[in-house]
Design a protein around this motif. Structure first.
Motif, mmCIF file in Angstrom:
data_model
loop_
_atom_site.group_PDB
_atom_site.id
_atom_site.type_symbol
_atom_site.label_atom_id
_atom_site.label_comp_id
_atom_site.label_asym_id
_atom_site.label_seq_id
_atom_site.Cartn_x
_atom_site.Cartn_y
_atom_site.Cartn_z
ATOM 1 N N SER A 101 0.803 -1.231 0.000
ATOM 2 C CA SER A 101 0.000 0.000 0.000
ATOM 3 C C SER A 101 0.836 1.281 0.000
ATOM 4 N N LYS A 102 2.110 1.169 -0.384
ATOM 5 C CA LYS A 102 2.943 2.378 -0.503
ATOM 6 C C LYS A 102 2.358 3.260 -1.610
ATOM 7 N N PRO A 103 2.045 4.539 -1.330
ATOM 8 C CA PRO A 103 1.528 5.397 -2.403
ATOM 9 C C PRO A 103 2.618 5.659 -3.452
ATOM 10 N N ALA A 163 2.701 19.746 -9.004
ATOM 11 C CA ALA A 163 1.330 19.297 -8.665
ATOM 12 C C ALA A 163 1.322 17.795 -8.363
ATOM 13 N N ALA A 164 2.115 17.019 -9.131
ATOM 14 C CA ALA A 164 2.182 15.568 -8.892
ATOM 15 C C ALA A 164 2.785 15.282 -7.511
ATOM 16 N N ILE A 165 3.845 16.013 -7.179
ATOM 17 C CA ILE A 165 4.480 15.815 -5.864
ATOM 18 C C ILE A 165 3.480 16.144 -4.761
ATOM 19 N N GLU A 166 2.768 17.259 -4.944
ATOM 20 C CA GLU A 166 1.802 17.661 -3.910
ATOM 21 C C GLU A 166 0.689 16.624 -3.770
ATOM 22 N N ALA A 167 0.232 16.068 -4.901
ATOM 23 C CA ALA A 167 -0.830 15.047 -4.849
ATOM 24 C C ALA A 167 -0.325 13.785 -4.145
ATOM 25 N N LEU A 168 0.928 13.438 -4.394
ATOM 26 C CA LEU A 168 1.498 12.251 -3.731
ATOM 27 C C LEU A 168 1.630 12.499 -2.225
ATOM 28 N N VAL A 169 2.122 13.674 -1.883
ATOM 29 C CA VAL A 169 2.280 14.010 -0.458
ATOM 30 C C VAL A 169 0.926 13.972 0.244
ATOM 31 N N LEU A 170 -0.091 14.522 -0.425
ATOM 32 C CA LEU A 170 -1.442 14.491 0.142
ATOM 33 C C LEU A 170 -1.886 13.048 0.376
ATOM 34 N N ALA A 171 -1.600 12.184 -0.598
ATOM 35 C CA ALA A 171 -1.998 10.771 -0.486
ATOM 36 C C ALA A 171 -1.281 10.085 0.671
ATOM 37 N N THR A 172 -0.043 10.507 0.965
ATOM 38 C CA THR A 172 0.679 9.890 2.086
ATOM 39 C C THR A 172 0.052 10.290 3.417
ATOM 40 N N ARG A 173 -0.721 11.379 3.397
ATOM 41 C CA ARG A 173 -1.260 11.912 4.659
ATOM 42 C C ARG A 173 -2.725 11.590 4.859
ATOM 43 N N THR A 174 -3.366 11.005 3.839
ATOM 44 C CA THR A 174 -4.793 10.709 3.977
ATOM 45 C C THR A 174 -4.996 9.202 3.993
ATOM 46 N N GLU A 175 -5.940 8.755 4.771
ATOM 47 C CA GLU A 175 -6.192 7.311 4.865
ATOM 48 C C GLU A 175 -6.764 6.764 3.567
ATOM 49 N N CYS A 176 -7.683 7.543 2.983
ATOM 50 C CA CYS A 176 -8.377 7.076 1.794
ATOM 51 C C CYS A 176 -7.799 7.803 0.591
ATOM 52 N N SER A 177 -6.817 7.191 -0.079
ATOM 53 C CA SER A 177 -6.139 7.857 -1.188
ATOM 54 C C SER A 177 -6.997 7.819 -2.450
ATOM 55 N N PRO A 178 -6.802 8.840 -3.356
ATOM 56 C CA PRO A 178 -7.576 8.840 -4.602
ATOM 57 C C PRO A 178 -7.219 7.679 -5.501
#
Ligand SMILES: Cc1cc2nc3c(=O)[nH]c(=O)nc-3n(C[C@H](O)[C@H](O)[C@H](O)COP(=O)(O)O)c2cc1C
Length: 178
Positions: A101-103, A163-178
């Protein structure tokens, strides 16, 4: 600090994929460190006999990834497939339950290279990693000869990369990733 490991599928000295990942390292926002892994070409051929007691270089790669919050991948396409050296690196990681489950952001540097991109998404998903669609744009820098500084300075490259880096970082911080 959020740690992201960048993996390039190309061993070429002037690789556009590796250069894009170097640009990503330079564009990392505050509180994020992006580390380019440069050992893909030194890994031995994968052998399942060594999977549970792998050589030190493999243990080092597994440790790096295991300690990371996410992964950024950029790879060329060779004959409609994933480059052999890079698939070899991924094969060493298949059995690592701690990487599940590594983003992961899959950045495609060529709009033509759809086969390898689809294969990569399938491979890493099979490994249990979580492909973040919003962090996986096409940024068409292949064969343009840009160096990392030029990529960082070019809004058409740096904008979607940031934007891609920011989206990945967001995914590392949220339980339910896009
Ligand atoms: C052996 C070989 C096979 C290739 N096959 C394809 C292919 O099937 N599809 C494609 O879009 N590009 C193909 N290419 C072009 C590379 O994907 C392209 O040059 C890419 O930018 C190389 O990435 P790099 O600059 O990071 O090394 C091939 C290149 C080589 C050397």
């Amino acid at each position: 600090m959020t740690i992201l490991i960048a993996l390039s599928g190309s061993l070429r000295r002037d690789s556009a994929n590796t250069t894009l990942l170097r640009a990503a390292c330079a564009l990392a926002p505050a509180g994020v460190r992006i580390v380019l892994y440069e050992g893909v070409g030194q890994l031995p051929f994968f052998n399942p006999d060594s999977e549970t007691d792998p050589p030190p270089i493999v243990r080092e790669l597994r440790g790096l990834l295991s300690a990371a919050d996410g992964v950024i991948v950029a790879s060329p396409e060779y004959a409609h497939g994933v480059p052999g050296a890079f698939k070899n690196a991924l094969d060493w990681l298949v059995g690592c339950a701690e990487l599940g489950s590594k983003p992961v952001a899959l950045i495609n540097t060529s709009a033509r290279a759809l086969h390898a991109q689809a294969a990569l998404a399938d491979i890493v998903t099979t490994m249990g990693w979580n492909v973040i669609a919003t962090a996986s744009p096409v940024i068409a820098v292949a064969n343009k000869g840009f160096d990392a500084a030029r990529m960082v300075a070019d809004a058409e490259v740096a904008g979607p990369l940031r934007a891609a880096i920011e989206a990945l970082v967001l995914a590392t911080r949220t339980e339910c990733s896009p």
